[in-house]
Design a protein around this motif. Structure first.
Motif, mmCIF file in Angstrom:
data_model
loop_
_atom_site.group_PDB
_atom_site.id
_atom_site.type_symbol
_atom_site.label_atom_id
_atom_site.label_comp_id
_atom_site.label_asym_id
_atom_site.label_seq_id
_atom_site.Cartn_x
_atom_site.Cartn_y
_atom_site.Cartn_z
ATOM 1 N N TYR A 1 8.184 6.830 38.167
ATOM 2 C CA TYR A 1 9.237 7.770 37.770
ATOM 3 C C TYR A 1 8.923 8.454 36.438
ATOM 4 O O TYR A 1 9.028 9.674 36.303
ATOM 5 C CB TYR A 1 10.577 7.026 37.689
ATOM 6 C CG TYR A 1 11.720 7.860 37.174
ATOM 7 C CD1 TYR A 1 12.363 8.768 38.004
ATOM 8 C CD2 TYR A 1 12.172 7.732 35.849
ATOM 9 C CE1 TYR A 1 13.426 9.535 37.540
ATOM 10 C CE2 TYR A 1 13.226 8.499 35.372
ATOM 11 C CZ TYR A 1 13.856 9.391 36.221
ATOM 12 O OH TYR A 1 14.903 10.148 35.765
ATOM 13 N N ASP A 2 8.524 7.694 35.455
ATOM 14 C CA ASP A 2 8.268 8.264 34.128
ATOM 15 C C ASP A 2 7.095 9.244 34.164
ATOM 16 O O ASP A 2 7.110 10.281 33.485
ATOM 17 C CB ASP A 2 7.995 7.156 33.113
ATOM 18 C CG ASP A 2 9.242 6.347 32.789
ATOM 19 O OD1 ASP A 2 10.356 6.879 32.991
ATOM 20 O OD2 ASP A 2 9.111 5.186 32.354
ATOM 21 N N MET B 1 8.304 12.450 35.791
ATOM 22 C CA MET B 1 9.149 13.192 34.852
ATOM 23 C C MET B 1 8.302 13.863 33.764
ATOM 24 O O MET B 1 8.594 14.979 33.328
ATOM 25 C CB MET B 1 10.173 12.257 34.220
ATOM 26 C CG MET B 1 11.268 11.786 35.175
ATOM 27 S SD MET B 1 12.396 13.111 35.658
ATOM 28 C CE MET B 1 13.466 13.176 34.200
ATOM 29 N N MET C 1 7.146 17.040 35.288
ATOM 30 C CA MET C 1 8.173 18.022 35.608
ATOM 31 C C MET C 1 8.896 18.593 34.386
ATOM 32 O O MET C 1 9.157 19.796 34.329
ATOM 33 C CB MET C 1 9.210 17.397 36.560
ATOM 34 C CG MET C 1 8.675 17.068 37.944
ATOM 35 S SD MET C 1 7.914 18.494 38.772
ATOM 36 C CE MET C 1 9.251 19.680 38.686
ATOM 37 N N LEU C 2 9.239 17.774 33.430
ATOM 38 C CA LEU C 2 10.097 18.234 32.329
ATOM 39 C C LEU C 2 9.525 19.405 31.542
ATOM 40 O O LEU C 2 10.266 20.337 31.188
ATOM 41 C CB LEU C 2 10.421 17.066 31.392
ATOM 42 C CG LEU C 2 11.358 15.990 31.984
ATOM 43 C CD1 LEU C 2 11.621 14.893 30.961
ATOM 44 C CD2 LEU C 2 12.677 16.603 32.450
ATOM 45 N N GLN D 1 16.362 20.293 31.778
ATOM 46 C CA GLN D 1 15.734 19.015 31.420
ATOM 47 C C GLN D 1 16.776 17.911 31.270
ATOM 48 O O GLN D 1 16.522 16.754 31.624
ATOM 49 C CB GLN D 1 14.949 19.160 30.117
ATOM 50 C CG GLN D 1 13.646 19.934 30.242
ATOM 51 C CD GLN D 1 12.919 20.038 28.912
ATOM 52 O OE1 GLN D 1 13.435 19.633 27.870
ATOM 53 N NE2 GLN D 1 11.698 20.569 28.931
ATOM 54 N N TYR E 1 17.779 16.872 34.972
ATOM 55 C CA TYR E 1 16.815 16.852 36.075
ATOM 56 C C TYR E 1 16.490 15.442 36.540
ATOM 57 O O TYR E 1 16.357 14.509 35.749
ATOM 58 C CB TYR E 1 15.516 17.545 35.667
ATOM 59 C CG TYR E 1 14.481 17.559 36.781
ATOM 60 C CD1 TYR E 1 14.536 18.516 37.775
ATOM 61 C CD2 TYR E 1 13.482 16.590 36.839
ATOM 62 C CE1 TYR E 1 13.613 18.531 38.802
ATOM 63 C CE2 TYR E 1 12.542 16.598 37.868
ATOM 64 C CZ TYR E 1 12.621 17.564 38.844
ATOM 65 O OH TYR E 1 11.713 17.556 39.870
ATOM 66 N N SER E 2 16.314 15.331 37.850
ATOM 67 C CA SER E 2 15.777 14.114 38.461
ATOM 68 C C SER E 2 14.942 14.515 39.660
ATOM 69 O O SER E 2 15.325 15.424 40.404
ATOM 70 C CB SER E 2 16.899 13.188 38.926
ATOM 71 O OG SER E 2 16.356 12.163 39.765
ATOM 72 N N PRO E 3 13.791 13.880 39.872
ATOM 73 C CA PRO E 3 13.005 14.191 41.070
ATOM 74 C C PRO E 3 13.669 13.673 42.335
ATOM 75 O O PRO E 3 13.325 14.093 43.437
ATOM 76 C CB PRO E 3 11.672 13.482 40.818
ATOM 77 C CG PRO E 3 11.993 12.386 39.861
ATOM 78 C CD PRO E 3 13.095 12.907 39.001
ATOM 79 N N PRO F 1 21.811 13.762 37.444
ATOM 80 C CA PRO F 1 20.876 12.954 36.647
ATOM 81 C C PRO F 1 20.956 11.489 37.045
ATOM 82 O O PRO F 1 21.961 11.029 37.598
ATOM 83 C CB PRO F 1 21.365 13.175 35.211
ATOM 84 C CG PRO F 1 22.817 13.504 35.361
ATOM 85 C CD PRO F 1 22.940 14.256 36.642
ATOM 86 N N GLN G 1 13.110 16.293 45.183
ATOM 87 C CA GLN G 1 13.137 17.710 44.867
ATOM 88 C C GLN G 1 11.913 18.374 45.489
ATOM 89 O O GLN G 1 10.869 17.752 45.694
ATOM 90 C CB GLN G 1 13.081 17.908 43.346
ATOM 91 C CG GLN G 1 14.328 17.475 42.611
ATOM 92 C CD GLN G 1 15.244 18.647 42.292
ATOM 93 O OE1 GLN G 1 15.114 19.705 42.897
ATOM 94 N NE2 GLN G 1 16.162 18.437 41.373
#
Length: 551
Positions: free
Chosen positions: A177-178, A181, A184-185, A193, A196-198, A213, A246
């Motif tokens: 996840y990190d 992110m 993406m961020l 930002q 946002y969450s994938p 989120p 996403q």
């Protein structure tokens, strides 16, 4: 499951040698896939994928991805001497939420309660057997692909997510996840930002796809925690279709999960390709080879859109032209933006038959650069097309033909032994020409009256045609018309030379003929038209124009 390797292809030494040297774009792309596995073993199946977003009705651009990818796949089979199993997967992102109601659906208001629900949950507004909006659009796409004879496997995101086929990679996405992110961020603005969450959870209460989120992401449990629409904190497993990704992370996830080797997409995806690749790598995959094509434009130069319904639909093109003309249009200049509207059809039809006619006379190097080789998997049909589509359109215009029988009367007289039975492809083209003329040419026809010089020119042309033998061919008619024009100062072109050394003929002469006699700005070669229409009929048409009966 359709297997592209089941079709026989020509692997003669001449073909293989020409393929290695070919610079046709399908071979250029196929060579990238060969290089991808240089020094390595090929996987059990080399996977070619195309994507489809069923948020609107399928348009030709969607079909184009499948057609073009099929051409690359065939080129790859030739380069690998058909020793590697291949597969074409047409993947529909039908689990995406319906963010807005398309403009080209009936009863838009009835769909309002289903906004943001997955497309395979939204009711089907068109009627028929399909249960959902997404299912209906998927079925429309498949129906055409089947009609065209593509060898593919259709895949539904809803089915893949819910069946667990993506579960392993989704759990990997929770663990990474990190990292996701971090990719993406930086691509988002400050406001986006912050939320946002994938991961996009499907609300257990409303059924909508939520853009919310994350409050917690538990790699060990494989879950995400968020506030549902009513504010209640909710925890869901990312498996089993409860959560989707996403669209940007989804690209990379799908490539990693399925082991995709090749995918093409439109220029609007180009800046995101590096994101797709990085996420695919993070999730343990090897990013596929890409091919970026230019977008199609409507008659106003705007990008065609499924939701707007501008440009041409698949069914609309096939109402006025054979499928092969569409295949040719997809092959030509894929990296160049092209207008995709009704006025491109006649040229595409005639160019297809021109390429087909040239193929038997070409050497193998030229053949592998000929579009028809790629369109027909290396086995183009033998078709005799004695009359062009452009000529048929002008024949319909001049004769006011409303049915095939009228046109066939002219054709059979012009081309001995040519009948609807002996030339079924031409018979089909006759029907297309009548429909195209009625819908697009006839409403725009504007006849104009000739001025004094033009009246004299037309009368001289009629008189000259009257001196020709009844069976004079198109070349004799063309030469006769040129001889008339050379005697009229307005139509003399000093930059050209006649065979006798005098001035040549300006194109304005033939433009005048079509404006006055046909009501159009241009037409095919006049000799060919008059030969097909008939000398007496052409003279009668001139007489009508001079009598003021046309303008």
């Amino acid at each position: 499951m359709a297997d592209a390797s089941s079709n026989m292809i020509d692997l003669s030494p001449e073909v293989l040698a020409a393929a290695e040297e070919s610079r046709a774009w399908p071979f250029e792309e196929a060579k990238k896939i060969v290089a991808r596995y240089k020094g390595k073993n090929y996987p059990e199946t080399v996977l070619f994928e195309t994507g489809y977003g069923p948020s609107g009705l399928p348009h030709i651009g969607t079909f184009g991805e499948v057609a073009r990818t099929t051409m690359v796949l065939h080129a790859f089979r030739v380069l690998t001497q058909d020793k590697v199993k291949t597969r074409l997967l047409c993947f529909s992102d039908d689990m995406d939420g319906m963010r807005k109601i398309p403009e080209n659906v009936p009863d838009q208001k009835a769909l309002e309660p289903y906004l943001h629900m997955p497309l395979t949950v939204v009711p089907n507004p068109f009627g028929g057997d399909s249960k959902s909006f997404g299912d209906h659009n998927n079925a429309m796409l498949c129906r055409f692909l089947d009609t065209f004879g593509f060898d593919y496997e259709f895949a539904s995101a809803t089915e893949y997510y819910k069946s667990g086929r993506f579960d392993a990679v989704l759990l990997r996405a929770v663990e990474c996840y990190d990292q996701i992110m971090a990719v993406m961020l930086p691509t988002l603005g400050p406001e986006r930002q912050a939320t946002y969450s994938p991961f996009l959870p499907i609300s257990p209460k409303s059924g909508r796809v939520l853009y919310v989120p994350m409050k917690a992401v538990d790699a060990k449990a494989g879950t995400i925690t968020f506030d549902d629409e009513d504010g209640e904190e909710t925890t869901l497993s990312v498996t089993g279709g409860r959560v989707k990704l996403q669209w940007k992370p989804d690209f990379g996830m799908r490539w990693a999960a399925l082991g995709v080797d090749f995918e093409m997409f439109g220029k609007d995806h180009q800046t995101n390709a590096v994101i797709y690749d990085r996420i695919c790598t993070i999730l343990g995959g090897h990013a596929p080879e890409h091919f970026v094509y230019e977008l199609f434009l409507d008659d106003k130069g705007q990008k065609i859109s499924k939701s707007k319904g501008n440009g041409l639909s698949i069914d609309e093109w096939l109402t006025y032209a054979p499928t092969e003309s569409l295949g040719l249009y997809m092959f030509q200049r894929p990296r160049q933006a092209k207008k995709l509207f009704f006025d491109v059809i006649p040229k595409a039809v005639d160019e297809y038959y021109s390429f087909l006619s040239a193929y038997p006379r070409q050497e193998w190097k030229e053949r592998l650069g000929n579009p028809v080789w790629h369109m027909h998997d290396g086995n183009p049909p033998v078709v005799d097309m004695p009359v062009s589509f452009a000529l048929l359109l002008n024949l319909v215009s001049a004769s006011n033909a409303q049915n095939k029988d009228v046109l066939w009367g002219f054709i059979s007289r012009h081309a001995s032994g040519v009948t609807a039975q002996s030339h079924p492809e031409l018979d089909g083209l006759v029907g297309y020409a009548i429909r195209y003329f009625d819908d697009f040419v006839k409403p725009t026809k504007v006849f104009r009256a000739p001025d004094d010089v033009e009246r004299q020119a037309l009368q001289a042309l009629s008189d000259k045609l009257g001196t020709l033998a009844p069976g004079a061919d198109s070349e004799a008619i063309q030469n006769a018309s040129l001889n008339v024009a050379r005697q009229i100062e307005r139509y003399q072109d000093q930059t050209k030379k006649s065979p006798e050394g005098g001035p040549g003929v300006s194109g304005a002469f033939f433009q005048m003929i079509y404006q006055v006699l046909i009501g159009q700005e241009r037409g095919p070669r006049f000799g060919s038209f008059a030969g097909l229409f008939g000398i007496p009929e052409t003279r009668a048409l001139i007489a009508k124009a001079l009598a003021g009966e046309l303008a």
